[in-house]
Structure formats: C-alpha cells, structure tokens
Scaffold this motif. Structure first.
Motif, PDB file in Angstrom:
ATOM      1  N   ASP A   1      10.572  10.590  -3.212  1.00 25.42           N
ATOM      2  CA  ASP A   1       9.823   9.409  -3.139  1.00 25.42           C
ATOM      3  C   ASP A   1      11.018   8.201  -3.132  1.00 25.42           C
ATOM      4  OD1 ASP A   1      11.339   9.302  -6.032  1.00 25.42           O
ATOM      5  OD2 ASP A   1       9.591   9.483  -6.501  1.00 25.42           O
ATOM      6  N   THR A   2      11.253   6.613  -3.358  1.00 33.09           N
ATOM      7  CA  THR A   2      12.423   5.578  -3.451  1.00 33.09           C
ATOM      8  C   THR A   2      12.630   6.112  -4.357  1.00 33.09           C
ATOM      9  OG1 THR A   2      10.574   4.449  -4.704  1.00 33.09           O
ATOM     10  CG2 THR A   2      10.419   3.832  -2.263  1.00 33.09           C
ATOM     11  N   THR A   3      13.167   7.217  -4.960  1.00 32.12           N
ATOM     12  CA  THR A   3      13.550   6.764  -6.116  1.00 32.12           C
ATOM     13  C   THR A   3      15.110   8.386  -5.551  1.00 32.12           C
ATOM     14  OG1 THR A   3      12.305   6.129  -8.201  1.00 32.12           O
ATOM     15  CG2 THR A   3      14.412   6.878  -8.375  1.00 32.12           C
ATOM     16  N   ARG A   4      14.455   9.672  -6.004  1.00 31.03           N
ATOM     17  CA  ARG A   4      14.722  10.959  -5.625  1.00 31.03           C
ATOM     18  C   ARG A   4      14.259  12.257  -5.140  1.00 31.03           C
ATOM     19  NH1 ARG A   4      15.419  13.486 -11.006  1.00 31.03           N
ATOM     20  NH2 ARG A   4      15.743  15.592  -9.877  1.00 31.03           N
ATOM     21  N   PHE A   5      15.114  13.170  -5.241  1.00 28.14           N
ATOM     22  CA  PHE A   5      14.142  14.233  -4.286  1.00 28.14           C
ATOM     23  C   PHE A   5      12.767  15.221  -5.610  1.00 28.14           C
ATOM     24  CE2 PHE A   5      15.903  13.732  -0.607  1.00 28.14           C
ATOM     25  CZ  PHE A   5      14.885  13.803   1.288  1.00 28.14           C
ATOM     26  N   HIS A   6      12.355  15.692  -5.454  1.00 27.32           N
ATOM     27  CA  HIS A   6      11.701  16.378  -6.924  1.00 27.32           C
ATOM     28  C   HIS A   6      11.238  17.433  -5.607  1.00 27.32           C
ATOM     29  CE1 HIS A   6      10.502  13.264  -9.451  1.00 27.32           C
ATOM     30  NE2 HIS A   6      10.051  12.715  -8.636  1.00 27.32           N
TER      31      HIS A   6
ATOM     32  N   PRO B   1       0.924  -1.387  -0.210  1.00 33.59           N
ATOM     33  CA  PRO B   1      -0.293   0.068  -0.376  1.00 33.59           C
ATOM     34  C   PRO B   1       1.160   1.631  -0.380  1.00 33.59           C
ATOM     35  CG  PRO B   1       0.195  -0.743   2.053  1.00 33.59           C
ATOM     36  CD  PRO B   1       0.408  -1.822   0.846  1.00 33.59           C
ATOM     37  N   GLY B   2       0.630   2.500  -0.570  1.00 30.62           N
ATOM     38  CA  GLY B   2       1.106   3.418  -1.536  1.00 30.62           C
ATOM     39  C   GLY B   2       0.755   4.389   0.126  1.00 30.62           C
ATOM     40  N   TYR B   3       1.426   5.500   0.689  1.00 36.90           N
ATOM     41  CA  TYR B   3       1.394   5.967   1.911  1.00 36.90           C
ATOM     42  C   TYR B   3       2.117   7.535   1.079  1.00 36.90           C
ATOM     43  CZ  TYR B   3       4.543   4.157   4.537  1.00 36.90           C
ATOM     44  OH  TYR B   3       5.881   3.732   5.534  1.00 36.90           O
ATOM     45  N   SER B   4       1.798   8.504   1.915  1.00 37.00           N
ATOM     46  CA  SER B   4       2.796   9.571   1.853  1.00 37.00           C
ATOM     47  C   SER B   4       2.875  10.241   3.448  1.00 37.00           C
ATOM     48  CB  SER B   4       2.140  10.874   1.342  1.00 37.00           C
ATOM     49  OG  SER B   4       2.545  10.098  -0.598  1.00 37.00           O
ATOM     50  N   TRP B   5       3.726  11.037   3.997  1.00 33.12           N
ATOM     51  CA  TRP B   5       3.957  11.666   5.084  1.00 33.12           C
ATOM     52  C   TRP B   5       4.503  12.738   5.178  1.00 33.12           C
ATOM     53  CZ3 TRP B   5       7.063   7.649   4.094  1.00 33.12           C
ATOM     54  CH2 TRP B   5       8.126   7.530   4.348  1.00 33.12           C
ATOM     55  N   ILE B   6       4.482  13.876   6.646  1.00 32.86           N
ATOM     56  CA  ILE B   6       4.395  15.432   6.122  1.00 32.86           C
ATOM     57  C   ILE B   6       5.065  15.390   7.818  1.00 32.86           C
ATOM     58  CG2 ILE B   6       1.770  15.671   5.886  1.00 32.86           C
ATOM     59  CD1 ILE B   6       3.425  18.750   4.788  1.00 32.86           C
ATOM     60  N   GLU B   7       5.223  16.276   7.686  1.00 33.08           N
ATOM     61  CA  GLU B   7       5.690  16.497   9.716  1.00 33.08           C
ATOM     62  C   GLU B   7       5.411  18.172   9.591  1.00 33.08           C
ATOM     63  OE1 GLU B   7       9.240  16.846  12.177  1.00 33.08           O
ATOM     64  OE2 GLU B   7       9.191  14.782  11.624  1.00 33.08           O
ATOM     65  N   ILE B   8       4.546  17.892  10.583  1.00 35.70           N
ATOM     66  CA  ILE B   8       4.478  19.439  10.913  1.00 35.70           C
ATOM     67  C   ILE B   8       4.443  19.266  12.450  1.00 35.70           C
ATOM     68  CG2 ILE B   8       2.173  20.822  11.137  1.00 35.70           C
ATOM     69  CD1 ILE B   8       2.590  20.908   8.062  1.00 35.70           C
TER      70      ILE B   8
ATOM     71  N   LEU C   1       6.667   4.695  -2.420  1.00 37.55           N
ATOM     72  CA  LEU C   1       6.611   4.076  -2.878  1.00 37.55           C
ATOM     73  C   LEU C   1       7.074   5.514  -4.439  1.00 37.55           C
ATOM     74  CD1 LEU C   1       3.817   2.365  -3.272  1.00 37.55           C
ATOM     75  CD2 LEU C   1       6.058   1.057  -2.979  1.00 37.55           C
ATOM     76  N   ARG C   2       7.113   5.008  -5.204  1.00 40.31           N
ATOM     77  CA  ARG C   2       7.608   6.426  -6.645  1.00 40.31           C
ATOM     78  C   ARG C   2       6.190   7.217  -6.883  1.00 40.31           C
ATOM     79  NH1 ARG C   2      10.420   4.704 -11.911  1.00 40.31           N
ATOM     80  NH2 ARG C   2      11.682   6.737 -12.832  1.00 40.31           N
ATOM     81  N   VAL C   3       6.444   8.200  -6.514  1.00 38.68           N
ATOM     82  CA  VAL C   3       5.094   9.128  -6.932  1.00 38.68           C
ATOM     83  C   VAL C   3       4.944   9.103  -7.574  1.00 38.68           C
ATOM     84  CG1 VAL C   3       7.541  11.050  -8.084  1.00 38.68           C
ATOM     85  CG2 VAL C   3       4.494  11.783  -7.065  1.00 38.68           C
ATOM     86  N   CYS C   4       3.401   8.919  -8.185  1.00 37.64           N
ATOM     87  CA  CYS C   4       2.528   9.232  -8.760  1.00 37.64           C
ATOM     88  C   CYS C   4       2.443  10.004 -10.106  1.00 37.64           C
ATOM     89  CB  CYS C   4       1.042   8.926  -8.154  1.00 37.64           C
ATOM     90  SG  CYS C   4      -0.443   9.084  -9.760  1.00 37.64           S
ATOM     91  N   GLY C   5       2.050   9.811 -11.359  1.00 34.03           N
ATOM     92  CA  GLY C   5       2.853  10.614 -12.651  1.00 34.03           C
ATOM     93  C   GLY C   5       1.773  11.293 -12.363  1.00 34.03           C
TER      94      GLY C   5
ATOM     95  N   ILE D   1       7.675  17.075   1.242  1.00 33.55           N
ATOM     96  CA  ILE D   1       6.561  15.171   2.054  1.00 33.55           C
ATOM     97  C   ILE D   1       7.156  14.645   1.434  1.00 33.55           C
ATOM     98  CG2 ILE D   1       4.257  14.420   0.261  1.00 33.55           C
ATOM     99  CD1 ILE D   1       3.840  16.847   1.467  1.00 33.55           C
ATOM    100  N   PHE D   2       6.482  13.381   2.028  1.00 33.22           N
ATOM    101  CA  PHE D   2       7.532  12.044   1.811  1.00 33.22           C
ATOM    102  C   PHE D   2       6.432  10.728   1.336  1.00 33.22           C
ATOM    103  CE2 PHE D   2      10.109  14.631   4.485  1.00 33.22           C
ATOM    104  CZ  PHE D   2      11.247  14.245   4.038  1.00 33.22           C
ATOM    105  N   LYS D   3       7.147  10.092   0.348  1.00 35.62           N
ATOM    106  CA  LYS D   3       6.424   8.854   0.070  1.00 35.62           C
ATOM    107  C   LYS D   3       7.081   7.274  -0.019  1.00 35.62           C
ATOM    108  CE  LYS D   3       3.135   6.956  -3.465  1.00 35.62           C
ATOM    109  NZ  LYS D   3       1.926   7.067  -4.431  1.00 35.62           N
TER     110      LYS D   3
END
Length: 606
Positions: free
Chosen positions: A588-593, A472-479, A563-567, A559-561
């Motif tokens: 994401d798992t590959t790089r920073f955008h 399952p894909g999920y994303s998170w952010i620290e506030i 899995l790979r970021v969705c197109g 933001i962090f994910k």
C-alpha cells in the motif's frame, strides 16, 4: 633534454585522466610530480577543483590560481565556475569585475551562474550587456527561466533566439514545462524538436515519471531504445526503473536488467542501485539483495536503497543488521540512512532502538534532525501508543511538520480512540490542506466508532461545503504481463461472477476459522448484513480472489493498492493465506505486507 617533452606530456595526460574520472587526489599527486608546469597543467587541476564543489575546494582553487604566473582566459573562467559551483555568487561578481580579459565564455558563465543562483534579472542584464552572444548564451538564459519555472519568460526568449537548430535550447523548454506540470506543452516542444539528443529523451522519460505518467515514460523509453541515434545512459535507466517501481511493473524492470547486462551500463553503480531499488519497491527482496551483494562498489546510496527496502517490507531486524554492516565497512551514513533505519523501527515496533538511533544521529554523526526524522519519530511514538509524547514532539519542532505527521497521529487516535488529539490532528490537516479528504474521512470514522452520529454528519457537511472529493481506492494485480485493476464493488471486470463465487466460498471458510468482519471499515449507514457483504467486495479482496483463480496453486500473489490497506482486508488476507497455502504480498502507500500461513510480516504493527 630530448625526453622532457614526452615526460611533460605523460604527466599532463595523467593529470587530465585523474580529473576526468573524479580522482582529485590523484590529479594533485600528478600535478605535484610534474617538475615543469605549463598553463594547461594548472588549468587542468583548476578544472578538477571546479568539478568537486565544497568550501575547501574553492579555497584550494583560489590558492592554485594565485600561483599561476600568467593566468589566461581559461584560468579565469574556470575559477569563475568554481565560485558559482560553491554558491559564492558575490565572489564570482568580484572576480568578473576584476578580470583583465573576458571572452564569450566568461559572459556565458556569468549568465548561467547567476541564473542558477536565483539572480535571473541580473543574469538577463548581463546577457543584454554582452558584446557578442552565441548559442550557449541563449541556452543559458532560456534554461535559467525554465529552471525557475517562469515558462512565459522562457518561451519569450526562446522565440527570440536567432538560431533554433539546437537540442539544448529545446530541451530546456521540455524540462521546464515538465517541471511546471504542463505535460501537453512539453510533448509539443519535444515533437517539434528539429534535432534530439540523449538529454532530450531523458527529459521526456523523467518528466513523465515526475508527473505520474509512468506508462508514458516506459513507452518513450521503448521508442528511444529502438532509435539507433541515441544510447540510454545511467540517468535514463534510473528514471525508467523508477517508472517501473511506480507501476509495480517488475517484469518490464527485469527486461531492462537483462538488457543492461549486455552493455557497459551493467558496471554502473547508479544503474545497479536503481535496479536494487526497483526490485525492493516491486516486492522482490531476494532479487534485490542478490544484486546488492554482487555489487563491486557500494556507496551510501546503494546501502540506503537496500536498508530502505528491508524497512518497507517490515524486516526491521535485517535492516538494522545491514546498517551495522554498513558502518563496519566504513561507509558513513547520511541523513537518508537514518530515515530508512527509523522507518525500519517504525514498521517493526522497535521504539527503544528508534529513539537510540535518533540520538546517535545527532551525538555521534553530527546530523541535525530534519522534518523527515521528526515525522518518523512521531510515527514511532504513535504506534507505541505514546500519543501525548507524539503531540509534544510535534509542538516542539522548530519547523512546520509534514502533513504526514498529523495523518499518522490521526490514524493512531482511531486505534487508541483518543478524540481530543484526533480533533487536534484533523484540524491541523484541514487547516493546511482543506481538500485533504483523508482527514475528514478519518475524523468521521473516529466519531462513528464513538457513536457520535451528529458529529459524523457535521464532518460530512463540512466536506460537502468545501467540495472535497475522496480519492477513490483501487487495487491491482499483474497476471501474465496484464494489469488488472479493481475498485470496491467493482462492476466492470469480465470475470466478476467467478471472483464473487471465490470470495463467497472463502468467506465461509474464514468464518469457520474465526474470522469476524470488522464493520468499522464499512462506512455506509446500512444494515450490518449489507455492511459485511460490502466489506467482502473491497478492492483488495477482489484482486486477491482474481489472483487465486488466475494463477497456479502455490504461486505467490503480488497485490498493490493506491491507498492504505483496509484493516478488515488486512485481517482477511491472513486467513486467506492460510486457507490457500499461498504467500500474498500486498503493497500500500505505507509499506509491504507479506501474508503467509495466517500471519503478516508486520506483526499487525501497522
């Protein structure tokens, strides 16, 4: 004549100090300048050779040993260690059989050395033949089984040990179970330890990180710092900072940085490099470079960390410029350096420069390409659309490619709509890892884009038959120090109504600017209107929207994910960054955008 003893003492101290700080050249100079050489003088330099492994050093040690008038037990034992340190187990066996004098250290060195050279049964036989054993003997054997992850044997010998008031013995068990992935057993041994030392605590911290339980690693580190009996060292800091990187817990990492500045640890190159790496992996490139630039001593590991940081953030030109500066300063690159440089070329589309680096690595530096370098080259060719060359490179490898090489090819086949190579890549992935959900999903997506619905159904049945579960894909952010996680179509977050309201308003503004939902990333067989709605509830977009309503205007979002970021999310983030006039940093798992002003640092080359 009365001065001679003091002169000898000074020379001996110089020799010893040089060896302790790893200055073997200085130790050799001190040794050569000592007119009257004692046994201690010889043994000190011999110990220096034993601590500096390398075929040349073993030869130097043998030459020095042959010059000792009457070698003692320490001389023999040190040379024995030198053989093992250089992987020369046969030489160690010959020396041991010829030794005129053996003490318990000689036997212990054999047990430990054989264990570390994958000769455990022989080590056990030597142990059983020992005339006298001590705590070190038991430690060596138990540690040998633990290092080979034969925990049943390790625990059997641990139970047989006559004395267990020994932190080394218990730590071997903790490390072994962590290496095996049995975190529960490692915790039980750690909790039961009658006495703990720094290495025991380090085993728990690093073990938790290794087993993807970074939160527990940070918790143990906090307890350790509160414990007055132990003081963290560079190894502790490196492990806990890696945990911070895995959690993207930059604020905790910053606290560790500030804490280190009050201690001698701040002068450690290892600690500084770990901090550089942590800041890079948490998306704080400016902090990373400032720290890197302030370092007094920068070894190849430090340069690699910074070059890799630039590469992962898509700053290919900066990474390559730093690589040039590294060479100008006389630091010789290693194989890891070239992985970082090739990664920089991958993430910025510098195909020609990448190919040139691949050739330079071999022709100029004599570094034989490893599977990591080939994986980078496959990635580079795939991103340039040279799929046939990528496949030829995979087939020409002298070793089995990483699964990631096939994954890269499969992703490229989706972009370039190449069914032939997609089926080849997916077949290889599934053959080697039948539970690899990504291979099935990617192949199904490619069939869906080609409107081959029967094949999509076939792949889904294939997944079901193999009991494959999609991660399952999920994303998170620290506030404000609190981590907020989101899954696609999340129903749990307490502020969902506000998040959805924000996304609805953003969707209207994006569409007015030309945004068109990419329905290829909505995989369910439902009406197009519902697909578009589901796209707007992807985890990345939920995290971004929450960040926007929970932080001051103008503040950068991280933001962090998993899995790979969705197109489609990648495209939407560009529009949102322009609408909100915000920088959005997404890892994401590959790089920073880095999204800013309607564009991304990757230049859409991802």
């Amino acid at each position: 004549m009365a001065l001679r003893p003091s002169i000898l003492a000074v020379a001996r101290r110089l020799n010893t100090a040089a060896v302790r700080r790893g200055d073997l050249a200085g130790a050799e100079v001190a040794f050569a300048s000592t007119r009257v050489k004692t046994m201690a003088t010889y043994n000190c330099l011999l110990a220096g050779y034993a601590r500096a492994p390398g075929p040349g050093r073993l030869a130097d040690a043998r030459h020095l040993f042959d010059r000792i008038p009457q070698p003692d037990a320490v001389s023999y034992n040190t040379l024995l260690s030198c053989h093992f340190a250089n992987g020369d187990a046969d030489g160690a066996r010959r020396l041991f059989s010829e030794m005129p004098i053996r003490d318990v250290t000689s036997w212990n060195t054999m047990v430990s050395g054989l264990s570390k050279n994958d000769a455990l049964e022989e080590a056990k036989a030597v142990f059983q033949g020992m005339p006298v054993r001590n705590a070190v003997s038991w430690n060596a054997l138990v540690a040998g089984f633990a290092c080979s992850v034969d925990m049943a044997a390790a625990e059997e010998w641990f139970r047989n040990a006559p004395v267990k008031e020994n932190a080394v013995l218990w730590t071997a068990m903790v490390s072994g179970y962590m290496d095996e992935g049995n975190v529960q057993k490692a915790m039980e041994f750690f909790e039961a330890m009658p006495v703990r030392n720094l290495v025991s605590w380090n085993a728990m911290v690093s073990g938790y990180v290794k087993n993807s339980r970074a939160s527990d690693a940070l918790r143990v580190f906090k307890t350790m710092v509160d414990n007055d009996t132990v003081q963290p060292n560079a190894s502790t800091i490196s492990s806990v900072l890696l945990g911070c990187s895995n959690l993207s817990a930059v604020e905790f990492g910053r606290q560790i940085h500030q804490w280190c500045m009050k201690l001698p640890l701040s002068r450690s190159a290892t600690v500084s490099t770990s901090l550089v790496s942590m800041y890079c992996k948490c998306g704080n490139l400016d902090d990373a470079y400032k720290l890197f630039d302030d370092m007094h001593r920068r070894d190849v590991v430090a340069w690699n960390a910074m070059i890799s940081g630039y590469a992962q953030h898509g700053h290919g030109a900066k990474a390559i410029k730093l690589f040039g500066k590294m060479k100008d300063e006389g630091v010789r690159p290693d194989w890891i350096t070239f992985v970082a440089v090739l990664t920089a070329c991958i993430h910025t589309g510098l195909c020609d420069i990448g190919m040139q680096c691949f050739e330079t690595m071999q022709e100029v530096y004599g570094i034989e390409p490893r599977v990591d370098h080939y994986s980078c080259m496959v990635d580079l060719l795939c991103r340039a659309g040279l799929l046939e060359r990528a496949v030829n490179m995979i087939r020409s490898m002298l070793f089995e490619p990483h699964l990631s090489a096939y994954g890269t090819l499969l992703t490229a086949c989706r972009i370039y709509k190449n069914l032939e190579f997609a089926e080849f890549a997916a077949g290889k992935l599934i053959e080697q890892d039948p539970q690899n959900a990504g291979a099935y999903v990617q192949l199904a997506n490619i069939y869906a884009i080609a409107n081959r619905r029967a094949d999509v159904s076939r792949v889904r049945r294939w997944m079901k038959d193999n009991a494959v579960v999609k991660t399952p894909g999920y994303s998170w952010i620290e506030i404000k120090g609190v981590r907020h996680e989101f899954r696609s179509n999340d129903r749990l977050h307490p502020q969902l109504d506000m998040i959805h309201d924000k996304l609805d308003r953003l969707e209207d503004l994006m569409k007015a600017m030309g945004y068109i939902p990419d329905l290829d990333f909505a995989l369910h067989d439902v009406e197009e209107s519902l697909k578009a709605q589901m796209l707007m509830r992807h985890s990345e977009k939920l995290a971004i929207a929450f960040g926007l309503i929970s932080s001051p205007p103008g503040m950068s979002l991280r933001i962090f994910k998993n899995l790979r970021v969705c197109g489609d999310c990648h495209n939407a983030a560009k529009f949102i960054s322009k609408i909100e006039d915000r920088e959005i940093i997404l890892r994401d798992t590959t790089r920073f955008h880095h999204f800013r002003g309607g564009s991304c640092s990757c230049g859409d080359y991802w």
